[in-house]
Design a protein around this motif. Structure first.
Motif, PDB file in Angstrom:
ATOM      1  N   TYR A 254       0.427   7.484 -12.550  1.00 16.77           N
ATOM      2  CA  TYR A 254       1.855   7.425 -12.264  1.00 16.77           C
ATOM      3  C   TYR A 254       2.283   8.707 -11.563  1.00 16.77           C
ATOM      4  CZ  TYR A 254       2.463   3.169 -14.931  1.00 16.77           C
ATOM      5  OH  TYR A 254       2.399   1.859 -15.366  1.00 16.77           O
ATOM      6  N   TYR A 255       3.034   8.515 -10.483  1.00 17.84           N
ATOM      7  CA  TYR A 255       3.493   9.626  -9.671  1.00 17.84           C
ATOM      8  C   TYR A 255       5.018   9.687  -9.639  1.00 17.84           C
ATOM      9  CZ  TYR A 255      -1.240   9.597  -7.719  1.00 17.84           C
ATOM     10  OH  TYR A 255      -2.608   9.636  -7.548  1.00 17.84           O
ATOM     11  N   CYS A 256       5.510  10.905  -9.674  1.00 14.92           N
ATOM     12  CA  CYS A 256       6.928  11.159  -9.479  1.00 14.92           C
ATOM     13  C   CYS A 256       7.114  11.599  -8.028  1.00 14.92           C
ATOM     14  CB  CYS A 256       7.366  12.255 -10.441  1.00 14.92           C
ATOM     15  SG  CYS A 256       9.073  12.781 -10.250  1.00 14.92           S
ATOM     16  N   ALA A 257       8.236  11.213  -7.439  1.00 20.17           N
ATOM     17  CA  ALA A 257       8.499  11.567  -6.052  1.00 20.17           C
ATOM     18  C   ALA A 257       9.978  11.846  -5.849  1.00 20.17           C
ATOM     19  CB  ALA A 257       8.052  10.433  -5.128  1.00 20.17           C
ATOM     20  N   ALA A 258      10.282  12.605  -4.812  1.00 25.53           N
ATOM     21  CA  ALA A 258      11.671  12.932  -4.501  1.00 25.53           C
ATOM     22  C   ALA A 258      11.905  12.806  -3.001  1.00 25.53           C
ATOM     23  CB  ALA A 258      12.011  14.345  -4.968  1.00 25.53           C
ATOM     24  N   THR A 259      13.114  12.399  -2.667  1.00 22.97           N
ATOM     25  CA  THR A 259      13.493  12.298  -1.269  1.00 22.97           C
ATOM     26  C   THR A 259      14.972  12.609  -1.130  1.00 22.97           C
ATOM     27  OG1 THR A 259      13.461  10.879   0.691  1.00 22.97           O
ATOM     28  CG2 THR A 259      14.081   9.829  -1.378  1.00 22.97           C
ATOM     29  N   PHE A 260      15.354  13.070   0.036  1.00 26.23           N
ATOM     30  CA  PHE A 260      16.762  13.313   0.290  1.00 26.23           C
ATOM     31  C   PHE A 260      17.303  12.080   0.988  1.00 26.23           C
ATOM     32  CE2 PHE A 260      20.351  16.029   0.363  1.00 26.23           C
ATOM     33  CZ  PHE A 260      21.107  15.637   1.468  1.00 26.23           C
ATOM     34  N   GLY A 261      18.165  11.367   0.312  1.00 26.43           N
ATOM     35  CA  GLY A 261      18.711  10.161   0.890  1.00 26.43           C
ATOM     36  C   GLY A 261      19.019   9.135  -0.176  1.00 26.43           C
ATOM     37  N   THR A 262      19.350   7.964   0.266  1.00 29.19           N
ATOM     38  CA  THR A 262      19.756   6.913  -0.655  1.00 29.19           C
ATOM     39  C   THR A 262      18.548   6.317  -1.363  1.00 29.19           C
ATOM     40  OG1 THR A 262      19.697   5.298   1.123  1.00 29.19           O
ATOM     41  CG2 THR A 262      21.801   6.359   0.676  1.00 29.19           C
ATOM     42  N   LEU A 263      18.814   5.447  -2.306  1.00 34.62           N
ATOM     43  CA  LEU A 263      17.790   4.812  -3.117  1.00 34.62           C
ATOM     44  C   LEU A 263      16.676   4.239  -2.244  1.00 34.62           C
ATOM     45  CD1 LEU A 263      18.014   4.608  -6.186  1.00 34.62           C
ATOM     46  CD2 LEU A 263      18.762   2.259  -5.915  1.00 34.62           C
ATOM     47  N   ALA A 264      15.452   4.620  -2.548  1.00 36.11           N
ATOM     48  CA  ALA A 264      14.330   4.203  -1.715  1.00 36.11           C
ATOM     49  C   ALA A 264      13.236   3.568  -2.564  1.00 36.11           C
ATOM     50  CB  ALA A 264      13.767   5.397  -0.954  1.00 36.11           C
ATOM     51  N   ARG A 265      12.623   2.511  -2.032  1.00 34.84           N
ATOM     52  CA  ARG A 265      11.537   1.822  -2.722  1.00 34.84           C
ATOM     53  C   ARG A 265      10.176   2.024  -2.056  1.00 34.84           C
ATOM     54  NH1 ARG A 265      12.811  -2.966  -5.872  1.00 34.84           N
ATOM     55  NH2 ARG A 265      15.025  -3.072  -6.358  1.00 34.84           N
ATOM     56  N   ALA A 266      10.164   2.474  -0.830  1.00 34.68           N
ATOM     57  CA  ALA A 266       8.905   2.637  -0.111  1.00 34.68           C
ATOM     58  C   ALA A 266       8.356   4.041  -0.301  1.00 34.68           C
ATOM     59  CB  ALA A 266       9.116   2.358   1.368  1.00 34.68           C
ATOM     60  N   SER A 267       7.074   4.152  -0.613  1.00 30.24           N
ATOM     61  CA  SER A 267       6.472   5.463  -0.830  1.00 30.24           C
ATOM     62  C   SER A 267       6.553   6.326   0.426  1.00 30.24           C
ATOM     63  CB  SER A 267       5.018   5.308  -1.271  1.00 30.24           C
ATOM     64  OG  SER A 267       4.268   4.598  -0.307  1.00 30.24           O
ATOM     65  N   SER A 268       6.565   5.702   1.587  1.00 29.19           N
ATOM     66  CA  SER A 268       6.623   6.455   2.838  1.00 29.19           C
ATOM     67  C   SER A 268       7.945   7.191   3.031  1.00 29.19           C
ATOM     68  CB  SER A 268       6.399   5.509   4.022  1.00 29.19           C
ATOM     69  OG  SER A 268       7.385   4.488   4.041  1.00 29.19           O
ATOM     70  N   GLN A 269       8.945   6.828   2.243  1.00 26.52           N
ATOM     71  CA  GLN A 269      10.254   7.472   2.346  1.00 26.52           C
ATOM     72  C   GLN A 269      10.350   8.735   1.496  1.00 26.52           C
ATOM     73  OE1 GLN A 269      12.184   3.407   1.585  1.00 26.52           O
ATOM     74  NE2 GLN A 269      13.722   4.398   2.855  1.00 26.52           N
ATOM     75  N   TYR A 270       9.316   9.038   0.762  1.00 28.04           N
ATOM     76  CA  TYR A 270       9.345  10.185  -0.140  1.00 28.04           C
ATOM     77  C   TYR A 270       8.429  11.305   0.376  1.00 28.04           C
ATOM     78  CZ  TYR A 270      11.736   7.341  -3.646  1.00 28.04           C
ATOM     79  OH  TYR A 270      12.647   6.569  -4.321  1.00 28.04           O
ATOM     80  N   PRO A 271       8.981  12.463   0.715  1.00 26.96           N
ATOM     81  CA  PRO A 271       8.146  13.561   1.199  1.00 26.96           C
ATOM     82  C   PRO A 271       7.569  14.441   0.088  1.00 26.96           C
ATOM     83  CG  PRO A 271      10.459  14.095   1.473  1.00 26.96           C
ATOM     84  CD  PRO A 271      10.414  12.694   0.956  1.00 26.96           C
ATOM     85  N   TYR A 272       8.167  14.403  -1.081  1.00 24.70           N
ATOM     86  CA  TYR A 272       7.733  15.286  -2.174  1.00 24.70           C
ATOM     87  C   TYR A 272       7.111  14.463  -3.290  1.00 24.70           C
ATOM     88  CZ  TYR A 272      11.035  18.263   0.292  1.00 24.70           C
ATOM     89  OH  TYR A 272      11.693  18.959   1.258  1.00 24.70           O
ATOM     90  N   TRP A 273       5.930  14.912  -3.744  1.00 24.40           N
ATOM     91  CA  TRP A 273       5.163  14.183  -4.749  1.00 24.40           C
ATOM     92  C   TRP A 273       4.588  15.124  -5.800  1.00 24.40           C
ATOM     93  CZ3 TRP A 273       4.587   8.878  -4.855  1.00 24.40           C
ATOM     94  CH2 TRP A 273       5.053   8.185  -3.723  1.00 24.40           C
ATOM     95  N   GLY A 274       4.505  14.603  -7.011  1.00 21.19           N
ATOM     96  CA  GLY A 274       3.785  15.307  -8.049  1.00 21.19           C
ATOM     97  C   GLY A 274       2.305  14.985  -7.987  1.00 21.19           C
TER      98      GLY A 274
END
Length: 123
Positions: free
Chosen positions: A94-114
Motif C-alpha cells: 500500500y502506497y500513500c501519495a500526494a498531489t496538488f489539485g482536485t480529487l484524483a484517482r489515477a496514479s499518474s496524477q500524483y507526483p509524491y509517493w511514499g
C-alpha cells in the motif's frame, strides 16, 4: 516538496482490521489531495481511496467501498486508511501519495509517493 512515510502494515487474518498511517513532511496546503493506492504482485497500481485536504471530500475504489475509510489528522499532517473486513485479495503493498489539485484517482496524477507498506491477509 513533500515526503511521505507510510506505516501500519502487517499480517492479519481474513475479516480482521488494520490502520495505515501516512505522515507527510513538508507542509500540506489546502489545495492538496492525498491518495492511497495498492499493488499486488504481478498487477498494476490500483486506486484505493483519496481525499482533498481542505473540506476532506473523499472517493473510494469499488473494491474497498464500505470497508475502508480515509481520514486525517491535520495537526500531525497525517492521513490514515482504516481497513476493515479484510480479504485475501486485499494483500498488496500500500502506497500513500500526494498531489496538488482536485480529487484524483489515477496514479499518474500524483507526483509524491511514499515507500509503501506491506499488507498481507491470510485465510
Amino acid at each position: 516538496q513533500v515526503q511521505l512515510v507510510e506505516s501500519g502494515g502487517g499480517l492479519v487474518q481474513v475479516g480482521g482490521s488494520l490502520r495505515l498511517s501516512c505522515a507527510a513532511a513538508g507542509r500540506i496546503y489546502s489545495g492538496y489531495s492525498m491518495g492511497w493506492f495498492r499493488q499486488a504482485p504481478g498487477k498494476g497500481r490500483e486506486f484505493v481511496a483519496s481525499a482533498t485536504w481542505s473540506g476532506f471530500t473523499t472517493a473510494y475504489g469499488d473494491s474497498v467501498k464500505g470497508r475502508f475509510t480515509i481520514s486525517k489528522d491535520s495537526a500531525k499532517n497525517t492521513v490514515f486508511l482504516q481497513m476493515n473486513s479484510l480479504k485475501p485479495e486485499d494483500t498488496a503493498v500500500y502506497y500513500c501519495a500526494a498531489t496538488f489539485g482536485t480529487l484524483a484517482r489515477a496514479s499518474s496524477q500524483y507526483p509524491y509517493w511514499g515507500q509503501g507498506t506491506q499488507v498481507t491477509v491470510s485465510s
